[in-house]
Design an enzyme around this catalytic site. Sequence first.
Site, PDB file in Angstrom:
ATOM      1  N   HIS A  61       6.732  -2.074   3.221  1.00 16.01           N
ATOM      2  CA  HIS A  61       6.357  -3.331   3.723  1.00 16.01           C
ATOM      3  C   HIS A  61       5.736  -4.143   2.506  1.00 16.01           C
ATOM      4  O   HIS A  61       4.644  -3.320   1.924  1.00 16.01           O
ATOM      5  CB  HIS A  61       5.684  -3.541   5.053  1.00 16.01           C
ATOM      6  CG  HIS A  61       4.548  -2.699   5.222  1.00 16.01           C
ATOM      7  ND1 HIS A  61       4.829  -1.274   5.446  1.00 16.01           N
ATOM      8  CD2 HIS A  61       3.373  -2.995   5.243  1.00 16.01           C
ATOM      9  CE1 HIS A  61       3.661  -0.798   5.592  1.00 16.01           C
ATOM     10  NE2 HIS A  61       2.445  -1.711   5.379  1.00 16.01           N
TER      11      HIS A  61
ATOM     12  N   ASN B 280       0.663  -1.236  -0.137  1.00 21.44           N
ATOM     13  CA  ASN B 280      -0.014   0.008  -0.178  1.00 21.44           C
ATOM     14  C   ASN B 280       0.896   1.243  -0.098  1.00 21.44           C
ATOM     15  O   ASN B 280       1.971   1.328   0.899  1.00 21.44           O
ATOM     16  CB  ASN B 280      -0.940  -0.075   1.339  1.00 21.44           C
ATOM     17  CG  ASN B 280      -1.907  -1.007   1.382  1.00 21.44           C
ATOM     18  OD1 ASN B 280      -2.352  -1.467   0.343  1.00 21.44           O
ATOM     19  ND2 ASN B 280      -2.079  -1.710   2.505  1.00 21.44           N
TER      20      ASN B 280
ATOM     21  N   GLN C 289      -2.078   2.583   3.338  1.00 23.07           N
ATOM     22  CA  GLN C 289      -0.910   2.587   4.213  1.00 23.07           C
ATOM     23  C   GLN C 289      -1.111   3.292   5.688  1.00 23.07           C
ATOM     24  O   GLN C 289      -1.405   4.375   5.463  1.00 23.07           O
ATOM     25  CB  GLN C 289       0.590   3.203   3.226  1.00 23.07           C
ATOM     26  CG  GLN C 289       1.785   2.812   4.018  1.00 23.07           C
ATOM     27  CD  GLN C 289       2.814   3.599   3.305  1.00 23.07           C
ATOM     28  OE1 GLN C 289       2.560   4.305   2.242  1.00 23.07           O
ATOM     29  NE2 GLN C 289       3.923   3.490   3.736  1.00 23.07           N
TER      30      GLN C 289
HETATM   31  P1  5GP Z   1      -0.354  -0.922   5.829  1.00 26.57           P
HETATM   32  O1  5GP Z   1      -1.695  -0.470   6.420  1.00 26.57           O
HETATM   33  O2  5GP Z   1       0.593   0.304   6.292  1.00 26.57           O
HETATM   34  O3  5GP Z   1      -0.322  -1.328   4.513  1.00 26.57           O
HETATM   35  O4  5GP Z   1       0.045  -2.379   7.006  1.00 26.57           O
HETATM   36  C1  5GP Z   1       0.626  -2.041   8.373  1.00 26.57           C
HETATM   37  C2  5GP Z   1       0.316  -3.255   8.856  1.00 26.57           C
HETATM   38  O5  5GP Z   1       1.102  -3.306   9.937  1.00 26.57           O
HETATM   39  C3  5GP Z   1      -1.126  -3.546   9.256  1.00 26.57           C
HETATM   40  O6  5GP Z   1      -1.642  -4.857   8.573  1.00 26.57           O
HETATM   41  C4  5GP Z   1      -1.149  -3.565  10.878  1.00 26.57           C
HETATM   42  O7  5GP Z   1      -1.940  -4.647  11.320  1.00 26.57           O
HETATM   43  C5  5GP Z   1       0.330  -4.023  10.960  1.00 26.57           C
HETATM   44  N1  5GP Z   1       0.950  -3.578  12.244  1.00 26.57           N
HETATM   45  C6  5GP Z   1       0.777  -2.337  12.883  1.00 26.57           C
HETATM   46  N2  5GP Z   1       1.290  -2.323  13.924  1.00 26.57           N
HETATM   47  C7  5GP Z   1       1.987  -3.718  14.328  1.00 26.57           C
HETATM   48  C8  5GP Z   1       2.675  -4.012  15.220  1.00 26.57           C
HETATM   49  O8  5GP Z   1       3.170  -3.444  16.324  1.00 26.57           O
HETATM   50  N3  5GP Z   1       3.185  -5.326  15.123  1.00 26.57           N
HETATM   51  C9  5GP Z   1       3.068  -6.218  14.027  1.00 26.57           C
HETATM   52  N4  5GP Z   1       3.363  -7.266  13.800  1.00 26.57           N
HETATM   53  N5  5GP Z   1       2.165  -5.665  12.973  1.00 26.57           N
HETATM   54  C10 5GP Z   1       1.777  -4.235  13.179  1.00 26.57           C
END
Ligand code: 5GP
Length: 112
Positions: free
Chosen positions: A98, A85, A92
């Site tokens: 990631h 994302n 995101q």
């Molecule tokens: P994005 O929304 O930025 O594409 O993805 C970020 C991801 O990080 C989300 O799916 C969320 O659940 C995950 N995430 C957020 N905080 C943490 C954390 O402290 N530990 C882990 N393992 N995942 C996290």
Amino acid sequence: MSDCLFCKIAAGEIPAEIVYEDDDVIAFNDISPQAPVHILLVPKKHIASTEYLDESNTDLIGKLVLAASKKAKKLNLDGYRLVMNCNEIAGQSVFHIHCHLLAGRPMLWPPG
Ligand code: 5GP
Ligand code: ZN
């Protein structure tokens, strides 16, 4: 980057369920899984989003996707989705690049 969640996880300062690690990439289970398999693959180098990639990152992004492919093979996944994302409008929430590896349930297309 000092105030970045994924930099802190990569540095071992915040715990996570690590499922893969090499010199450049770390992978761990998502804290809020959206599928039976939901792994985040993260380059150890801080880059805020795919918006900031340039040619100097070609190898790193190749390694990231290769790590996802190898992990999927190791888990014997018969199909999976890789998602990156970029920016809030695309979902995101953590501004350190990631790749989500999602599997274990049917995936809809187009995504929401
Ligand atoms: P994005 O929304 O930025 O594409 O993805 C970020 C991801 O990080 C989300 O799916 C969320 O659940 C995950 N995430 C957020 N905080 C943490 C954390 O402290 N530990 C882990 N393992 N995942 C996290
Ligand atoms: Zn970071």
